[in-house]
Design a protein around this motif. Structure first.
Motif, PDB file in Angstrom:
ATOM      1  N   TYR A  23       0.896  -1.090  -0.033  1.00  0.00           N
ATOM      2  CA  TYR A  23      -0.235   0.112  -0.060  1.00  0.00           C
ATOM      3  C   TYR A  23       0.922   1.085  -0.108  1.00  0.00           C
ATOM      4  CZ  TYR A  23      -3.428  -3.362   1.804  1.00  0.00           C
ATOM      5  OH  TYR A  23      -4.426  -4.425   1.832  1.00  0.00           O
ATOM      6  N   ALA A  28       2.776  -4.539   2.924  1.00  0.00           N
ATOM      7  CA  ALA A  28       1.880  -5.427   3.892  1.00  0.00           C
ATOM      8  C   ALA A  28       2.023  -6.903   3.946  1.00  0.00           C
ATOM      9  CB  ALA A  28       0.337  -5.303   3.549  1.00  0.00           C
ATOM     10  N   ASN A  48      -0.641  -7.683  15.398  1.00  0.00           N
ATOM     11  CA  ASN A  48      -1.448  -6.716  14.639  1.00  0.00           C
ATOM     12  C   ASN A  48      -0.622  -6.046  13.348  1.00  0.00           C
ATOM     13  OD1 ASN A  48      -2.941  -5.483  17.950  1.00  0.00           O
ATOM     14  ND2 ASN A  48      -3.855  -6.481  16.224  1.00  0.00           N
ATOM     15  N   GLY A  49      -1.093  -5.821  12.416  1.00  0.00           N
ATOM     16  CA  GLY A  49      -0.417  -5.194  11.408  1.00  0.00           C
ATOM     17  C   GLY A  49       0.375  -6.221  10.557  1.00  0.00           C
ATOM     18  N   ALA A  50       0.450  -7.485  10.745  1.00  0.00           N
ATOM     19  CA  ALA A  50       1.491  -8.543  10.554  1.00  0.00           C
ATOM     20  C   ALA A  50       1.294  -8.601   8.812  1.00  0.00           C
ATOM     21  CB  ALA A  50       1.276  -9.796  10.973  1.00  0.00           C
ATOM     22  N   GLY A  51      -0.401  -8.626   8.389  1.00  0.00           N
ATOM     23  CA  GLY A  51      -0.471  -8.930   6.836  1.00  0.00           C
ATOM     24  C   GLY A  51      -1.607 -10.087   6.797  1.00  0.00           C
ATOM     25  N   LYS A  52      -2.107 -10.406   7.860  1.00  0.00           N
ATOM     26  CA  LYS A  52      -3.093 -11.411   7.625  1.00  0.00           C
ATOM     27  C   LYS A  52      -4.458 -11.224   6.862  1.00  0.00           C
ATOM     28  CE  LYS A  52      -3.665 -11.727  12.222  1.00  0.00           C
ATOM     29  NZ  LYS A  52      -2.666 -10.303  12.383  1.00  0.00           N
ATOM     30  N   THR A  53      -4.802  -9.897   7.108  1.00  0.00           N
ATOM     31  CA  THR A  53      -6.260  -9.694   6.407  1.00  0.00           C
ATOM     32  C   THR A  53      -5.884  -9.344   5.093  1.00  0.00           C
ATOM     33  OG1 THR A  53      -7.307  -8.902   8.391  1.00  0.00           O
ATOM     34  CG2 THR A  53      -8.172  -7.851   6.322  1.00  0.00           C
ATOM     35  N   THR A  54      -4.675  -8.779   4.840  1.00  0.00           N
ATOM     36  CA  THR A  54      -4.506  -8.578   3.446  1.00  0.00           C
ATOM     37  C   THR A  54      -4.303  -9.861   2.462  1.00  0.00           C
ATOM     38  OG1 THR A  54      -3.335  -6.355   4.103  1.00  0.00           O
ATOM     39  CG2 THR A  54      -2.713  -7.371   1.858  1.00  0.00           C
ATOM     40  N   HIS A 198      -6.281 -14.329  16.819  1.00  0.00           N
ATOM     41  CA  HIS A 198      -5.510 -14.012  17.924  1.00  0.00           C
ATOM     42  C   HIS A 198      -5.736 -14.782  19.200  1.00  0.00           C
ATOM     43  CE1 HIS A 198      -3.850 -10.469  15.884  1.00  0.00           C
ATOM     44  NE2 HIS A 198      -5.052 -10.098  15.705  1.00  0.00           N
TER      45      HIS A 198
HETATM   46  P1  ATP Z   1      -4.657  -7.165  12.576  1.00  0.00           P
HETATM   47  O1  ATP Z   1      -4.270  -8.316  13.241  1.00  0.00           O
HETATM   48  O2  ATP Z   1      -4.408  -5.813  13.275  1.00  0.00           O
HETATM   49  O3  ATP Z   1      -6.151  -7.309  12.072  1.00  0.00           O
HETATM   50  P2  ATP Z   1      -3.446  -7.801   9.833  1.00  0.00           P
HETATM   51  O4  ATP Z   1      -2.258  -8.748  10.461  1.00  0.00           O
HETATM   52  O5  ATP Z   1      -4.757  -8.395   9.482  1.00  0.00           O
HETATM   53  O6  ATP Z   1      -3.736  -7.184  11.312  1.00  0.00           O
HETATM   54  P3  ATP Z   1      -3.349  -6.023   7.709  1.00  0.00           P
HETATM   55  O7  ATP Z   1      -4.873  -5.750   8.005  1.00  0.00           O
HETATM   56  O8  ATP Z   1      -3.132  -6.992   6.551  1.00  0.00           O
HETATM   57  O9  ATP Z   1      -2.829  -6.609   8.955  1.00  0.00           O
HETATM   58  O10 ATP Z   1      -2.277  -4.926   7.505  1.00  0.00           O
HETATM   59  C1  ATP Z   1      -1.049  -5.085   7.125  1.00  0.00           C
HETATM   60  C2  ATP Z   1      -0.551  -3.640   7.089  1.00  0.00           C
HETATM   61  O11 ATP Z   1      -0.885  -3.113   5.904  1.00  0.00           O
HETATM   62  C3  ATP Z   1      -0.621  -2.994   8.130  1.00  0.00           C
HETATM   63  O12 ATP Z   1       0.580  -2.146   8.405  1.00  0.00           O
HETATM   64  C4  ATP Z   1      -1.702  -1.960   7.664  1.00  0.00           C
HETATM   65  O13 ATP Z   1      -1.298  -0.596   8.239  1.00  0.00           O
HETATM   66  C5  ATP Z   1      -1.364  -1.941   6.161  1.00  0.00           C
HETATM   67  N1  ATP Z   1      -2.742  -1.621   5.575  1.00  0.00           N
HETATM   68  C6  ATP Z   1      -3.680  -2.438   5.463  1.00  0.00           C
HETATM   69  N2  ATP Z   1      -4.745  -2.094   4.597  1.00  0.00           N
HETATM   70  C7  ATP Z   1      -4.200  -1.007   4.309  1.00  0.00           C
HETATM   71  C8  ATP Z   1      -4.945  -0.220   3.094  1.00  0.00           C
HETATM   72  N3  ATP Z   1      -6.013  -0.193   2.788  1.00  0.00           N
HETATM   73  N4  ATP Z   1      -4.037   1.021   3.028  1.00  0.00           N
HETATM   74  C9  ATP Z   1      -3.093   1.382   3.596  1.00  0.00           C
HETATM   75  N5  ATP Z   1      -2.308   0.541   4.541  1.00  0.00           N
HETATM   76  C10 ATP Z   1      -3.113  -0.698   4.502  1.00  0.00           C
END
Ligand code: ATP
Length: 254
Positions: A23, A28, A48-54, A198
């Motif tokens: 991004y 991510a 948090n923020g590791a990249g799981k949702t992405t 988590h």
């Molecule tokens: P969590 O456990 O907090 O849900 P996660 O492991 O699911 O976190 P992601 O949501 O995949 O993490 O985010 C990974 C990284 O990408 C983070 O640094 C987040 O700030 C960034 N990120 C995610 N979506 C976007 C977006 N739409 N625009 C900019 N940055 C993004």
């Protein structure tokens, strides 16, 4: 070595290879590769923020990767959306719809016939104890009630690949137990299941394999049998460098 050779040659199940997503300047997901076999329940873990949702969104085809590939049974997953159910971490239902209408709509989108939808809705309504309120407008539902309906939508669809982001937030203990039973039943029928959570203690009871990611990269991948006595939580702290001991030190020093 044997296992990785099998993973390289066996196309069955989910396989993600060298997945990258940025991004802007933030990477991510950074060259992520792993596979999940049919009948496996794989927990995708990370801070948090590791990249799981992405990652889960790329698997589901909701985000296009910058590079890398996602295949299901050897074919691009993006061409097989009907075989995939994705449950987001913040599920929503249009507030004017009742839970039952949402499930009917979801089933129709999947091409299920009305009788099949009715039958599966009845089952989900029973096991998730939704009988008393499934016909109410979803605008009146609590977070856990929405979660039950949206998860039911996935189970009604009976996909070959379940992609479920943080299902346990908001579910009460009986609903969480039901969720795991449904997941285990789907896995027993050969579905591929990937869940981000988590809740490590619960994940270690129900998931068969685990992948721990940090800063978009896979740090460790292991099966339940490979967990040491300290369990998943100790391993998580160790590989991600997020030990609670450091937090205690911080408070002592400040
Ligand atoms: P969590 O456990 O907090 O849900 P996660 O492991 O699911 O976190 P992601 O949501 O995949 O993490 O985010 C990974 C990284 O990408 C983070 O640094 C987040 O700030 C960034 N990120 C995610 N979506 C976007 C977006 N739409 N625009 C900019 N940055 C993004």
């Amino acid at each position: 070595m044997k296992q990785s050779l099998e993973e390289m040659t066996d196309p069955a199940g989910l396989k993600i290879s060298s997945l990258v997503k940025s991004y802007g300047k933030k990477t991510a997901v950074d060259g992520l590769s792993f596979s999940v076999g049919k009948g496996d329940i794989f927990a995708l873990l990370g801070p948090n923020g590791a990249g799981k949702t992405t990652t889960l969104k790329m698997i589901s085809g909701l985000i296009i990767p910058d590079s890398g590939s996602v295949t299901l049974d050897g074919e691009p997953a993006g061409d097989q959306r009907q075989r995939i159910a994705y449950v987001p971490d913040e599920p929503t239902i249009f507030p004017n719809l009742s839970g039952r209408e949402f499930l009917r709509y979801t089933g129709r989108l999947r091409g299920l016939d009305p009788e099949r939808i009715k039958e599966r809705t009845l089952l989900c309504s029973k096991v998730f104890e939704m009988d008393g309120w499934l016909d109410n407008r979803s605008g009146s539902y609590s977070h856990g009630m929405i979660q039950r309906v949206v998860l039911s939508g996935a189970f009604i669809a009976r996909p070959d690949l379940y992609v479920i982001d943080e299902p346990l937030v908001g579910l009460d203990p009986p609903a969480a137990e039901t969720f795991w039973r449904m997941v285990e039943a789907a896995a027993a029928e050969g579905a591929v299941i990937i869940i981000s959570t988590h809740t490590l203690a619960i994940a270690s009871l129900h998931c068969k394999r685990f992948g721990i990611i940090h800063n978009g990269s896979l740090l460790r991948s292991l099966s339940r049998g490979e967990l040491s006595r300290g369990g998943l939580q100790d391993l998580f702290f160790e590989v991600t460098g997020t030990s609670p001991a450091e937090v205690s030190d911080f408070f002592r020093n400040h």
